[in-house]
Design an enzyme around this catalytic site. Structure first.
Site, short mmCIF file in Angstrom:
data_model
loop_
_atom_site.label_atom_id
_atom_site.label_comp_id
_atom_site.label_asym_id
_atom_site.label_seq_id
_atom_site.Cartn_x
_atom_site.Cartn_y
_atom_site.Cartn_z
N HIS A 116 2.78 -23.14 13.75
CA HIS A 116 3.62 -23.62 12.51
C HIS A 116 3.52 -24.99 12.35
CE1 HIS A 116 5.45 -19.74 13.29
NE2 HIS A 116 5.79 -19.46 11.85
N ASN A 141 1.62 -26.06 21.80
CA ASN A 141 2.55 -25.38 20.68
C ASN A 141 3.82 -25.11 21.82
OD1 ASN A 141 3.30 -24.04 18.55
ND2 ASN A 141 2.45 -22.18 19.42
#
Length: 295
Positions: free
Chosen positions: A138, A169
């Protein structure tokens, strides 16, 4: 063999000074028309035209349209500028505060989706990520928008995603996102701008190259680095600007986040975006934030 070396213009990736700027206070956007969020954001890092620019004597030149323009997407929880060549966003900007972080939205009820507002030639699909070895990382984080299930769901469009090394991440980058939320809980507003970088690297022949992997049949670009710019509005009216860059590679999560602070000018040069000139249109009150400085 000489190992490749990444170069961030004008700065080390580990240390740097940030510029600060004051912004007028803004209320958190609620779920009104999408355009309302764009209108309320105090700083947009790139100017994007809504239609063909008015050019003197150009009616014939533009009779059949222009082949491309900056692509803005304004959603309930963020605004992004889409890059059809990389199949991801150039930048995504959000407004965080105590209210946006509160709510009962459930991440488990969200699924990654193709962005059908993007032409099929230029958009990423879930199949592009399958078996690639990269996470769907994201840019505007889902956990930033617990205030609305729709706002959280909007963060799962693949236009708000870029290929990210899983270790990054799930660890160091996740820590930076958590830190951004902690700042939002302790300040009036935090404006967060996130995006990919494709930095030049010196190869064994001593020359600089920009090289990056692509994944899937749609050739989704894998960034070499990611940036995150935080504009803090304090309750006292004081403003800070903190800007970070992390490589898209495994990063020891024990490294202090301040080691990834860089001068905002470095991000502006590397990304082709501008932050400070837009901020200066609203204020002349600046504060420098440097790695290791007292906060």
């Amino acid at each position: 063999m000489l190992r490749g070396r990444w170069l961030l213009p004008g700065a080390s990736l580990a240390l740097g000074a940030g510029l600060g700027a004051a912004l007028t206070a803004r209320r958190r956007p609620r779920g009104d028309a999408a355009e309302g969020l764009l209108a309320r954001l105090p700083v947009v890092p790139a100017v994007a035209a809504a239609g063909p620019p008015a050019l003197p004597g150009s009616s014939e030149l533009t009779k059949y349209g222009l082949p491309g323009l900056a692509q803005l997407r304004s959603r309930e929880s963020y605004v992004l500028c889409y890059d059809p060549r990389s199949r991801s966003a150039l930048w995504v900007i959000e407004q965080l505060n105590r209210e946006t972080l509160s709510g009962t939205s459930d991440r488990a009820a969200c699924d990654f989706l193709e962005d059908d507002s993007v032409h099929e030639y230029h958009r990423a699909t879930n199949a592009d990520y399958r078996g690639s070895g990269f996470d769907r990382g994201h840019l505007a984080a889902a956990a930033n928008h617990k205030w609305s299930q729709k706002a959280m769901r909007d963060t799962f469009y693949l236009s708000n995603v870029a290929p990210q090394v899983p270790h990054l991440n799930q660890n160091a980058w996740n820590n930076l996102e958590k830190y951004s939320r902690s700042l939002a809980r302790n300040n009036k507003n935090v404006y967060v701008c996130t995006g990919p970088l494709y930095l030049p690297r010196m190869e064994a022949d001593g020359k600089m190259y920009v090289k990056y992997q692509v994944i899937g049949k749609n050739n989704v670009a894998v960034p070499t680095h990611f940036f995150k710019v935080l504009i803090l509005e304090k309750e006292s009216g004081e403003i800070e600007l903190r800007s970070y860059v992390m490589p898209n590679s495994p990063v020891d999560e024990k490294i202090p986040l301040e080691r990834f602070l860089v001068p905002i000018e470095s991000i502006e040069r590397a990304s082709g975006l501008l932050f400070v000139p837009n901020i200066l249109k609203r204020t002349s009150n600046l504060k420098a934030i440097t790695a290791g400085s007292k906060r």
